[in-house]
Write a protein that holds these residues in place. Structure first.
Motif, PDB file in Angstrom:
ATOM      1  N   ASP A  62      53.956  95.848 -25.020  1.00 54.48           N
ATOM      2  CA  ASP A  62      53.327  96.756 -24.059  1.00 54.48           C
ATOM      3  C   ASP A  62      53.402  96.251 -22.626  1.00 54.48           C
ATOM      4  O   ASP A  62      53.008  96.965 -21.704  1.00 54.48           O
ATOM      5  CB  ASP A  62      51.855  96.975 -24.432  1.00 54.48           C
ATOM      6  CG  ASP A  62      51.721  97.587 -25.820  1.00 54.48           C
ATOM      7  OD1 ASP A  62      52.608  98.373 -26.185  1.00 54.48           O
ATOM      8  OD2 ASP A  62      50.747  97.260 -26.519  1.00 54.48           O
ATOM      9  N   GLY A  63      53.854  95.026 -22.427  1.00 53.02           N
ATOM     10  CA  GLY A  63      53.908  94.496 -21.068  1.00 53.02           C
ATOM     11  C   GLY A  63      53.721  92.994 -21.045  1.00 53.02           C
ATOM     12  O   GLY A  63      54.305  92.261 -21.846  1.00 53.02           O
ATOM     13  N   VAL A  64      52.857  92.521 -20.142  1.00 52.06           N
ATOM     14  CA  VAL A  64      52.678  91.086 -19.976  1.00 52.06           C
ATOM     15  C   VAL A  64      51.220  90.789 -19.636  1.00 52.06           C
ATOM     16  O   VAL A  64      50.533  91.579 -18.973  1.00 52.06           O
ATOM     17  CB  VAL A  64      53.611  90.560 -18.849  1.00 52.06           C
ATOM     18  CG1 VAL A  64      53.283  91.197 -17.510  1.00 52.06           C
ATOM     19  CG2 VAL A  64      53.549  89.044 -18.741  1.00 52.06           C
ATOM     20  N   HIS A  77      44.768  89.240 -16.703  1.00 47.62           N
ATOM     21  CA  HIS A  77      45.199  90.602 -16.362  1.00 47.62           C
ATOM     22  C   HIS A  77      46.289  91.029 -17.343  1.00 47.62           C
ATOM     23  O   HIS A  77      47.176  90.236 -17.675  1.00 47.62           O
ATOM     24  CB  HIS A  77      45.769  90.657 -14.946  1.00 47.62           C
ATOM     25  CG  HIS A  77      44.783  90.298 -13.882  1.00 47.62           C
ATOM     26  ND1 HIS A  77      43.849  91.183 -13.398  1.00 47.62           N
ATOM     27  CD2 HIS A  77      44.587  89.129 -13.204  1.00 47.62           C
ATOM     28  CE1 HIS A  77      43.127  90.594 -12.461  1.00 47.62           C
ATOM     29  NE2 HIS A  77      43.552  89.343 -12.327  1.00 47.62           N
ATOM     30  N   THR A  78      46.244  92.277 -17.752  1.00 50.39           N
ATOM     31  CA  THR A  78      47.293  92.846 -18.596  1.00 50.39           C
ATOM     32  C   THR A  78      48.004  93.943 -17.803  1.00 50.39           C
ATOM     33  O   THR A  78      47.349  94.820 -17.219  1.00 50.39           O
ATOM     34  CB  THR A  78      46.711  93.439 -19.885  1.00 50.39           C
ATOM     35  OG1 THR A  78      45.992  92.411 -20.592  1.00 50.39           O
ATOM     36  CG2 THR A  78      47.824  93.963 -20.779  1.00 50.39           C
ATOM     37  N   TYR A  79      49.327  93.868 -17.762  1.00 51.82           N
ATOM     38  CA  TYR A  79      50.134  94.834 -17.022  1.00 51.82           C
ATOM     39  C   TYR A  79      51.143  95.488 -17.954  1.00 51.82           C
ATOM     40  O   TYR A  79      51.621  94.862 -18.908  1.00 51.82           O
ATOM     41  CB  TYR A  79      50.895  94.158 -15.884  1.00 51.82           C
ATOM     42  CG  TYR A  79      50.007  93.511 -14.843  1.00 51.82           C
ATOM     43  CD1 TYR A  79      49.524  94.236 -13.770  1.00 51.82           C
ATOM     44  CD2 TYR A  79      49.664  92.161 -14.951  1.00 51.82           C
ATOM     45  CE1 TYR A  79      48.716  93.652 -12.801  1.00 51.82           C
ATOM     46  CE2 TYR A  79      48.857  91.565 -14.000  1.00 51.82           C
ATOM     47  CZ  TYR A  79      48.383  92.309 -12.928  1.00 51.82           C
ATOM     48  OH  TYR A  79      47.583  91.712 -11.997  1.00 51.82           O
ATOM     49  N   ASP A  80      51.478  96.756 -17.647  1.00 52.06           N
ATOM     50  CA  ASP A  80      52.549  97.396 -18.389  1.00 52.06           C
ATOM     51  C   ASP A  80      53.892  97.011 -17.767  1.00 52.06           C
ATOM     52  O   ASP A  80      53.954  96.160 -16.871  1.00 52.06           O
ATOM     53  CB  ASP A  80      52.361  98.914 -18.423  1.00 52.06           C
ATOM     54  CG  ASP A  80      52.395  99.564 -17.034  1.00 52.06           C
ATOM     55  OD1 ASP A  80      52.919  98.928 -16.089  1.00 52.06           O
ATOM     56  OD2 ASP A  80      51.918 100.701 -16.902  1.00 52.06           O
ATOM     57  N   THR A  84      51.598  98.000 -13.676  1.00 51.14           N
ATOM     58  CA  THR A  84      50.342  98.701 -13.457  1.00 51.14           C
ATOM     59  C   THR A  84      49.297  98.065 -14.360  1.00 51.14           C
ATOM     60  O   THR A  84      49.511  97.943 -15.574  1.00 51.14           O
ATOM     61  CB  THR A  84      50.477 100.200 -13.786  1.00 51.14           C
ATOM     62  OG1 THR A  84      51.469 100.778 -12.933  1.00 51.14           O
ATOM     63  CG2 THR A  84      49.158 100.919 -13.583  1.00 51.14           C
ATOM     64  N   GLU A  85      48.181  97.647 -13.797  1.00 52.26           N
ATOM     65  CA  GLU A  85      47.180  96.925 -14.586  1.00 52.26           C
ATOM     66  C   GLU A  85      46.518  97.851 -15.591  1.00 52.26           C
ATOM     67  O   GLU A  85      46.059  98.951 -15.252  1.00 52.26           O
ATOM     68  CB  GLU A  85      46.122  96.317 -13.662  1.00 52.26           C
ATOM     69  CG  GLU A  85      45.155  95.399 -14.406  1.00 52.26           C
ATOM     70  CD  GLU A  85      44.233  94.658 -13.456  1.00 52.26           C
ATOM     71  OE1 GLU A  85      43.838  93.533 -13.772  1.00 52.26           O
ATOM     72  OE2 GLU A  85      43.905  95.214 -12.385  1.00 52.26           O
ATOM     73  N   THR A  86      46.489  97.409 -16.834  1.00 53.46           N
ATOM     74  CA  THR A  86      45.889  98.210 -17.906  1.00 53.46           C
ATOM     75  C   THR A  86      44.612  97.587 -18.457  1.00 53.46           C
ATOM     76  O   THR A  86      43.836  98.263 -19.138  1.00 53.46           O
ATOM     77  CB  THR A  86      46.885  98.390 -19.064  1.00 53.46           C
ATOM     78  OG1 THR A  86      47.281  97.088 -19.561  1.00 53.46           O
ATOM     79  CG2 THR A  86      48.131  99.136 -18.581  1.00 53.46           C
ATOM     80  N   ASP A  87      44.366  96.302 -18.152  1.00 56.58           N
ATOM     81  CA  ASP A  87      43.157  95.653 -18.681  1.00 56.58           C
ATOM     82  C   ASP A  87      42.885  94.383 -17.892  1.00 56.58           C
ATOM     83  O   ASP A  87      43.817  93.768 -17.319  1.00 56.58           O
ATOM     84  CB  ASP A  87      43.322  95.316 -20.162  1.00 56.58           C
ATOM     85  CG  ASP A  87      42.017  94.841 -20.797  1.00 56.58           C
ATOM     86  OD1 ASP A  87      40.947  95.309 -20.361  1.00 56.58           O
ATOM     87  OD2 ASP A  87      42.067  93.988 -21.693  1.00 56.58           O
ATOM     88  N   GLU A  88      41.622  93.997 -17.863  1.00 54.50           N
ATOM     89  CA  GLU A  88      41.218  92.744 -17.225  1.00 54.50           C
ATOM     90  C   GLU A  88      40.087  92.128 -18.023  1.00 54.50           C
ATOM     91  O   GLU A  88      39.110  92.805 -18.353  1.00 54.50           O
ATOM     92  CB  GLU A  88      40.787  92.975 -15.777  1.00 54.50           C
ATOM     93  CG  GLU A  88      40.380  91.693 -15.049  1.00 54.50           C
ATOM     94  CD  GLU A  88      40.035  91.915 -13.588  1.00 54.50           C
ATOM     95  OE1 GLU A  88      39.319  91.084 -13.009  1.00 54.50           O
ATOM     96  OE2 GLU A  88      40.485  92.939 -13.027  1.00 54.50           O
ATOM     97  N   GLU A 368      58.967  99.027  -8.766  1.00 54.57           N
ATOM     98  CA  GLU A 368      57.540  99.286  -8.624  1.00 54.57           C
ATOM     99  C   GLU A 368      56.870  98.202  -7.792  1.00 54.57           C
ATOM    100  O   GLU A 368      56.032  98.482  -6.930  1.00 54.57           O
ATOM    101  CB  GLU A 368      56.879  99.382 -10.011  1.00 54.57           C
ATOM    102  CG  GLU A 368      57.369 100.527 -10.861  1.00 54.57           C
ATOM    103  CD  GLU A 368      56.869 101.859 -10.345  1.00 54.57           C
ATOM    104  OE1 GLU A 368      55.831 101.879  -9.662  1.00 54.57           O
ATOM    105  OE2 GLU A 368      57.534 102.880 -10.628  1.00 54.57           O
ATOM    106  N   ILE A 369      57.237  96.932  -8.048  1.00 52.04           N
ATOM    107  CA  ILE A 369      56.651  95.827  -7.294  1.00 52.04           C
ATOM    108  C   ILE A 369      57.165  95.833  -5.862  1.00 52.04           C
ATOM    109  O   ILE A 369      56.415  95.557  -4.913  1.00 52.04           O
ATOM    110  CB  ILE A 369      56.965  94.480  -7.980  1.00 52.04           C
ATOM    111  CG1 ILE A 369      56.226  94.390  -9.307  1.00 52.04           C
ATOM    112  CG2 ILE A 369      56.569  93.310  -7.093  1.00 52.04           C
ATOM    113  CD1 ILE A 369      54.728  94.351  -9.186  1.00 52.04           C
ATOM    114  N   ILE A 370      58.434  96.130  -5.668  1.00 52.83           N
ATOM    115  CA  ILE A 370      58.992  96.196  -4.309  1.00 52.83           C
ATOM    116  C   ILE A 370      58.210  97.210  -3.477  1.00 52.83           C
ATOM    117  O   ILE A 370      57.885  96.966  -2.315  1.00 52.83           O
ATOM    118  CB  ILE A 370      60.494  96.558  -4.362  1.00 52.83           C
ATOM    119  CG1 ILE A 370      61.288  95.392  -4.995  1.00 52.83           C
ATOM    120  CG2 ILE A 370      61.019  96.870  -2.970  1.00 52.83           C
ATOM    121  CD1 ILE A 370      62.756  95.699  -5.198  1.00 52.83           C
ATOM    122  N   GLU A 371      57.872  98.340  -4.087  1.00 52.45           N
ATOM    123  CA  GLU A 371      57.112  99.371  -3.367  1.00 52.45           C
ATOM    124  C   GLU A 371      55.676  98.922  -3.122  1.00 52.45           C
ATOM    125  O   GLU A 371      55.133  99.118  -2.029  1.00 52.45           O
ATOM    126  CB  GLU A 371      57.131 100.675  -4.167  1.00 52.45           C
ATOM    127  CG  GLU A 371      56.415 101.823  -3.473  1.00 52.45           C
ATOM    128  CD  GLU A 371      56.487 103.118  -4.265  1.00 52.45           C
ATOM    129  OE1 GLU A 371      55.769 104.070  -3.890  1.00 52.45           O
ATOM    130  OE2 GLU A 371      57.250 103.168  -5.249  1.00 52.45           O
TER     131      GLU A 371
END
Length: 519
Positions: A62-64, A77-80, A84-88, A368-371
């Protein structure tokens, strides 16, 4: 309207001075926010950590997950895949400079260097000689033995007996699995034993050895494994060299364990300044489709700092039998960047060392990160403002240098006061023009101390083109004279006051536009 005309003699110089300061700020903002590389994003802040240690990275479908120490414990932190952060999540544990940890499905282990503890109850599990957490397993060393511990039931199992009590154990994780390297020294040199960790067991896959030259001692060894072949990076230090200074050396080699390890000496060149990178450390090897890549920190060029043009940055480079490939700068910040961790081939996170707390920053080739990173924020604004104010403080040294310009017209006025006082009283125009001419002649003839080669090299292109010193001296003179004529008659200024005003405005303009680059 009449009042406005009277004030123009002060308003117009202030507008030009403000424009010069804004140009300097904009230039500094561009330098402070300059991406480390055209294909990578600017730094994006993930969080703040209390410890100068690598954050823990765990990948999933699901991400990292990115976990790091704070003053009160651990934040995760959980990111997709688009960051985009999905959990903390937050975990409370005692934290000091020795704290290290391992998290798996909300099960937490942590160490204070001497012992291993449960995260939920802070119960001591065992004394240890070293804690070795990875993203998928937790190991610890106790005496000559290496153990694995299961965080779900806190039970430990012995994996192997090490060759020596002084053995060091390193780890490497790849898409193929988790690998361990035992490192120890005897009279024959430095020995490396490689193991694969599978199903809570270790299987030896090979060994190698390295013997440094007589004047070098080994400082660090990093490794990775791909296709049953080990890639090894060895850094050594030579305390007595031909230059009389301590020198660091770096060697890279691969082995399939059928033949002795053969290494190639490495050198690292800054991709920005084309000068050698210095103080290389925090190295880690990573398999890639063709060969091996190296992630590391080193002192290299940056324009983000006030008064200095170098800092510890993060870099990445491919390694091979021919040496180091094209180096890419990953970070470009005014603070010391350290402890880089590769999340994916195109994403890196590191610690930017500050005061009491340190920032976790991420750079990526992900659009996404560049933006996300390409936005204004208070941190870079304060950095650009601080650099601008610091550079403006250097401008006052320009005033001292320009003393040789304005001392002559002032001396001219003093002489007239004694020789031809009536001419001053009658406000003769030729006195004004002569005083200005003397000043400009001195400025042009004695321009080299201010407009030095170093200043012109530091100044932006719009200030340092061929002939720019004379052009700006005369151009600012025309502006100063024009502003003088807008207010001198209305204010009924005497000739000495007009000459003093002209010199003051001219010196102020030169100071604001060129003074920041004096030192």
């Amino acid at each position: 309207m009449k009042t406005l005309h009277l004030k123009l003699v002060w308003i117009l110089p202030l507008i030009i001075i403000a424009a010069g300061i804004m140009l300097l700020f904009f230039e500094n903002y561009q330098e402070v926010t300059e991406p480390a590389d055209q294909d990578w994003s600017r730094d994006w802040e993930v969080g703040e950590t209390a410890a100068v240690k690598q954050p823990r990275i765990q990948k999933s479908k699901d991400g990292v997950r990115i976990s790091y120490l704070t003053d009160s414990g651990i934040t995760q932190h959980t990111y997709d895949d688009n960051y985009t952060e999905t959990d903390e999540q937050h975990y409370s544990i005692p934290v000091d400079k020795f704290t290290s940890f391992y998290i798996e499905d909300d099960k937490l282990l942590y160490s204070d260097y001497y012992s291993l503890y449960r995260g939920d109850t802070e119960e001591k599990l065992t004394d240890i000689d070293g804690f070795i957490p990875t993203s998928s397993a937790a190991f610890f060393q106790k005496g000559p033995a290496l153990y694995a511990i299961d965080p779900t039931n806190y039970e430990s199992s012995k994996l192997m007996t090490l060759t020596s009590n002084d053995s060091k154990v390193g780890t490497a994780e790849t898409d193929e699995g988790t690998y361990l390297m035992e490192e120890y020294t005897d009279e024959k040199g430095r020995h490396l034993h490689f193991f694969e960790h599978v199903d809570n067991e270790v299987k030896k896959i090979g060994e190698a050895a390295f013997v440094p030259s007589g004047s070098e001692s080994i400082k660090d060894i990093q490794f990775t494994v791909q296709n049953k072949e080990a890639a090894v990076l060895i850094s050594t230090v030579q305390k007595q060299s031909a230059s009389g200074q301590m020198e660091n050396h770096y060697y890279f080699g691969t082995t399939s364990f059928q033949e002795p390890l053969q290494t190639t000496s490495l050198s690292f060149i800054d991709p920005v300044s084309s000068q050698p990178l210095r103080e290389i450390s925090d190295m880690s090897l990573h398999p890639q489709k063709e060969g091996t890549s190296l992630l590391f920190k080193a002192v290299g060029a940056t324009n983000t700092r006030f008064g200095e043009n170098s800092q510890f940055n993060i870099y990445k480079a491919p390694l091979g039998a021919s040496g180091v490939g094209e180096i890419t700068r990953i970070s470009n910040t005014p603070d010391l960047s350290t402890h880089p961790v590769q999340i994916q081939d195109n994403s890196v996170i590191w610690v930017d060392k500050g005061g009491d707390s340190h920032k976790l920053l991420l750079s990526s080739q992900n659009p996404e990160i560049i933006e996300k990173a390409d936005t204004w924020n208070s941190r870079v604004l304060l950095g650009a403002l601080g650099k601008t104010m610091g550079m403006l403080s250097y401008s006052f040294f320009g005033l001292l240098i320009m003393t040789f310009w304005y001392i002559w017209p002032l001396l001219f006025l003093v002489i007239l006061m004694f020789v031809k006082r009536d001419a001053l009283d009658q406000d003769r125009t030729w006195i004004l023009l002569t005083g200005i001419a003397i000043y400009l002649a001195a400025a042009i003839l004695v321009r080299s101390p201010l407009f030095s080669e170093k200043l012109l090299a530091r100044a932006p292109d719009y200030l340092s083109f061929p002939g720019s010193p004379i052009i700006f001296i005369l151009g600012f003179a025309l502006i100063s004279f024009g502003i003088l004529k807008t207010g001198a008659k209305r204010r009924d200024w005497s000739i000495p006051v007009q000459i003093t005003y002209f010199i003051s405005v001219h010196v102020a303009l030169i100071t604001i536009f060129f003074g920041p680059y004096v030192l």
